[in-house]
Design a protein around this motif. Sequence first.
Motif, mmCIF file in Angstrom:
data_model
loop_
_atom_site.group_PDB
_atom_site.id
_atom_site.type_symbol
_atom_site.label_atom_id
_atom_site.label_comp_id
_atom_site.label_asym_id
_atom_site.label_seq_id
_atom_site.Cartn_x
_atom_site.Cartn_y
_atom_site.Cartn_z
ATOM 1 N N SER A 11 0.717 -1.102 -0.137
ATOM 2 C CA SER A 11 -0.078 -0.103 -0.053
ATOM 3 C C SER A 11 0.800 1.355 0.025
ATOM 4 C CB SER A 11 -0.816 -0.046 1.165
ATOM 5 O OG SER A 11 -1.660 1.014 1.382
ATOM 6 N N ARG A 12 1.860 1.359 0.777
ATOM 7 C CA ARG A 12 2.644 2.511 0.934
ATOM 8 C C ARG A 12 3.287 2.528 -0.306
ATOM 9 N NH1 ARG A 12 5.993 2.127 6.857
ATOM 10 N NH2 ARG A 12 4.303 2.591 8.016
ATOM 11 N N ALA A 13 3.639 1.681 -0.942
ATOM 12 C CA ALA A 13 4.622 1.626 -2.230
ATOM 13 C C ALA A 13 3.760 1.891 -3.482
ATOM 14 C CB ALA A 13 5.275 0.258 -2.695
ATOM 15 N N LEU A 14 2.587 1.740 -3.499
ATOM 16 C CA LEU A 14 1.626 2.120 -4.577
ATOM 17 C C LEU A 14 1.288 3.498 -4.403
ATOM 18 C CD1 LEU A 14 -0.393 -0.979 -5.248
ATOM 19 C CD2 LEU A 14 1.358 -0.142 -6.606
ATOM 20 N N VAL B 254 -1.691 -11.462 -7.129
ATOM 21 C CA VAL B 254 -0.534 -11.724 -6.659
ATOM 22 C C VAL B 254 -0.652 -12.797 -5.598
ATOM 23 C CG1 VAL B 254 0.413 -9.407 -7.141
ATOM 24 C CG2 VAL B 254 -1.326 -9.746 -5.166
ATOM 25 N N THR B 255 0.024 -13.953 -5.631
ATOM 26 C CA THR B 255 0.026 -15.034 -4.869
ATOM 27 C C THR B 255 1.114 -16.167 -4.843
ATOM 28 O OG1 THR B 255 -1.388 -17.066 -4.821
ATOM 29 C CG2 THR B 255 -0.818 -16.424 -6.765
ATOM 30 N N ALA B 256 1.281 -16.667 -3.754
ATOM 31 C CA ALA B 256 2.296 -17.682 -3.636
ATOM 32 C C ALA B 256 2.215 -19.044 -4.410
ATOM 33 C CB ALA B 256 2.265 -18.232 -2.236
ATOM 34 N N ARG B 257 0.993 -19.222 -5.199
ATOM 35 C CA ARG B 257 0.756 -20.353 -5.979
ATOM 36 C C ARG B 257 1.449 -20.155 -7.336
ATOM 37 N NH1 ARG B 257 -5.807 -20.604 -5.742
ATOM 38 N NH2 ARG B 257 -5.812 -20.567 -3.127
ATOM 39 N N SER B 258 2.581 -20.737 -7.585
ATOM 40 C CA SER B 258 3.252 -20.433 -8.788
ATOM 41 C C SER B 258 2.989 -21.747 -9.652
ATOM 42 C CB SER B 258 4.858 -20.719 -8.199
ATOM 43 O OG SER B 258 5.344 -21.954 -7.723
ATOM 44 N N GLY B 259 2.371 -22.721 -9.525
ATOM 45 C CA GLY B 259 2.140 -23.798 -10.489
ATOM 46 C C GLY B 259 1.488 -23.184 -11.947
ATOM 47 N N LEU B 260 2.051 -24.014 -12.888
ATOM 48 C CA LEU B 260 1.097 -23.571 -14.138
ATOM 49 C C LEU B 260 -0.273 -23.667 -14.314
ATOM 50 C CD1 LEU B 260 1.504 -22.756 -17.229
ATOM 51 C CD2 LEU B 260 1.937 -25.244 -17.742
ATOM 52 N N ASP B 261 -0.747 -24.805 -13.574
ATOM 53 C CA ASP B 261 -2.224 -24.994 -13.495
ATOM 54 C C ASP B 261 -3.006 -23.805 -12.821
ATOM 55 O OD1 ASP B 261 -1.795 -27.328 -14.884
ATOM 56 O OD2 ASP B 261 -2.156 -28.466 -13.274
ATOM 57 N N ASP B 262 -2.345 -23.228 -11.762
ATOM 58 C CA ASP B 262 -3.022 -22.205 -11.155
ATOM 59 C C ASP B 262 -3.012 -20.947 -11.733
ATOM 60 O OD1 ASP B 262 -3.204 -23.537 -8.313
ATOM 61 O OD2 ASP B 262 -1.250 -23.534 -8.178
ATOM 62 N N ARG B 263 -2.055 -20.513 -12.535
ATOM 63 C CA ARG B 263 -1.845 -19.567 -13.351
ATOM 64 C C ARG B 263 -3.010 -19.562 -14.506
ATOM 65 N NH1 ARG B 263 3.669 -20.414 -12.954
ATOM 66 N NH2 ARG B 263 3.691 -20.688 -15.249
ATOM 67 N N VAL B 264 -2.922 -20.625 -14.939
ATOM 68 C CA VAL B 264 -3.982 -20.971 -16.060
ATOM 69 C C VAL B 264 -5.384 -20.821 -15.656
ATOM 70 C CG1 VAL B 264 -4.933 -22.484 -17.930
ATOM 71 C CG2 VAL B 264 -2.300 -22.210 -17.576
ATOM 72 N N ALA B 265 -5.448 -21.281 -14.501
ATOM 73 C CA ALA B 265 -7.008 -21.241 -13.810
ATOM 74 C C ALA B 265 -7.357 -19.849 -13.950
ATOM 75 C CB ALA B 265 -7.051 -21.933 -12.577
ATOM 76 N N GLY B 266 -6.691 -18.823 -13.270
ATOM 77 C CA GLY B 266 -6.738 -17.505 -12.932
ATOM 78 C C GLY B 266 -6.918 -16.610 -14.056
ATOM 79 N N LEU B 267 -6.130 -16.797 -15.111
ATOM 80 C CA LEU B 267 -6.268 -16.335 -16.502
ATOM 81 C C LEU B 267 -7.566 -16.676 -17.102
ATOM 82 C CD1 LEU B 267 -2.446 -16.320 -17.328
ATOM 83 C CD2 LEU B 267 -3.740 -14.312 -16.501
ATOM 84 N N ASP B 268 -7.839 -17.940 -17.260
ATOM 85 C CA ASP B 268 -8.962 -18.301 -17.849
ATOM 86 C C ASP B 268 -10.285 -17.760 -17.233
ATOM 87 O OD1 ASP B 268 -7.682 -19.630 -19.606
ATOM 88 O OD2 ASP B 268 -7.779 -21.681 -18.911
ATOM 89 N N LEU B 269 -10.330 -17.548 -15.887
ATOM 90 C CA LEU B 269 -11.361 -17.150 -15.195
ATOM 91 C C LEU B 269 -11.697 -15.608 -15.522
ATOM 92 C CD1 LEU B 269 -11.492 -18.994 -11.849
ATOM 93 C CD2 LEU B 269 -13.097 -19.120 -13.657
ATOM 94 N N GLU C 183 8.595 -2.514 -7.284
ATOM 95 C CA GLU C 183 8.544 -1.581 -8.276
ATOM 96 C C GLU C 183 8.177 -2.548 -9.360
ATOM 97 O OE1 GLU C 183 11.995 -0.729 -5.551
ATOM 98 O OE2 GLU C 183 11.143 -2.406 -6.537
ATOM 99 N N GLU C 184 8.096 -3.744 -9.555
ATOM 100 C CA GLU C 184 7.521 -4.547 -10.541
ATOM 101 C C GLU C 184 5.962 -4.667 -10.457
ATOM 102 O OE1 GLU C 184 7.570 -9.107 -12.841
ATOM 103 O OE2 GLU C 184 8.750 -8.681 -10.743
ATOM 104 N N LEU C 185 5.480 -4.665 -9.267
ATOM 105 C CA LEU C 185 4.062 -4.552 -8.983
ATOM 106 C C LEU C 185 3.694 -3.136 -9.664
ATOM 107 C CD1 LEU C 185 1.577 -5.906 -7.860
ATOM 108 C CD2 LEU C 185 2.107 -4.690 -5.882
#
Length: 227
Positions: A17-20, A78-93, A106-108
């Motif tokens: 929050s402070r950074a943003l 932003v999450t600790a779930r780094s698996g490909l299936d997790d990323r695909v599920a989030g993007l597909d939704l 800075e990247e965020l």
Amino acid sequence: MRLLLIEDNARLAELVSRALTAEGFAVDVASTLAAAEEFLVLAHYDLLVLDLGLPDGDGLTLIKRLRANAQAVPILVVTARSGLDDRVAGLDLGADDYLVKPFATEELAARCRALLRRPGGALGSVLNAGNLSLDCNAHEVRVAGHRIQLPRRELTLLELLMRRLGRVVPRANLENGLYSMGQEVSPNALEAAVSRLRRRLQKAGADVTLHTAHGIGYALMPTQAKG
């Protein structure tokens, strides 16, 4: 620009929050899905930054509900779930981007700006009005090519006005973009910010006028050329 950060880790939420906020965003923080739902009813947000593992459920359910209701607000997961299936599920939704913890703030911030620059997003790269220009990426304001310094809040105010150039922006919209819900704001804070910005633009020779629509809001108008 107003952003809702949905994160249950209090220390991380404060850091992000402070950074943003330092990057010019007005940031509200929700630690649960239920709190996020309440915030979304109360305010308009230009972007959501969403953790998935929340105390009262999975952040994916929020993405699914928002997209089912045709709400197109950009969502950065932003999450600790780094698996490909997790990323695909989030993007597909319907998530728009995915950042795995741990991450650099800075990247965020850069990813937030990138999402807001997409077609239909809240940001453009460079805004122009007469001899006045605002580079939203570099946070630079120039008048007739000469850079002028603006404090962060006045810079954000200028951006909100330039994005609706020639139109009255209701004061509620401006306050929504400038201040987070938990922030203590005096009754005349917006008027004071507008007054300071008006003086700086006049001093720099910007050929725009910051008009007050009494009881309604403010408008940035290009100065009419003479002759």
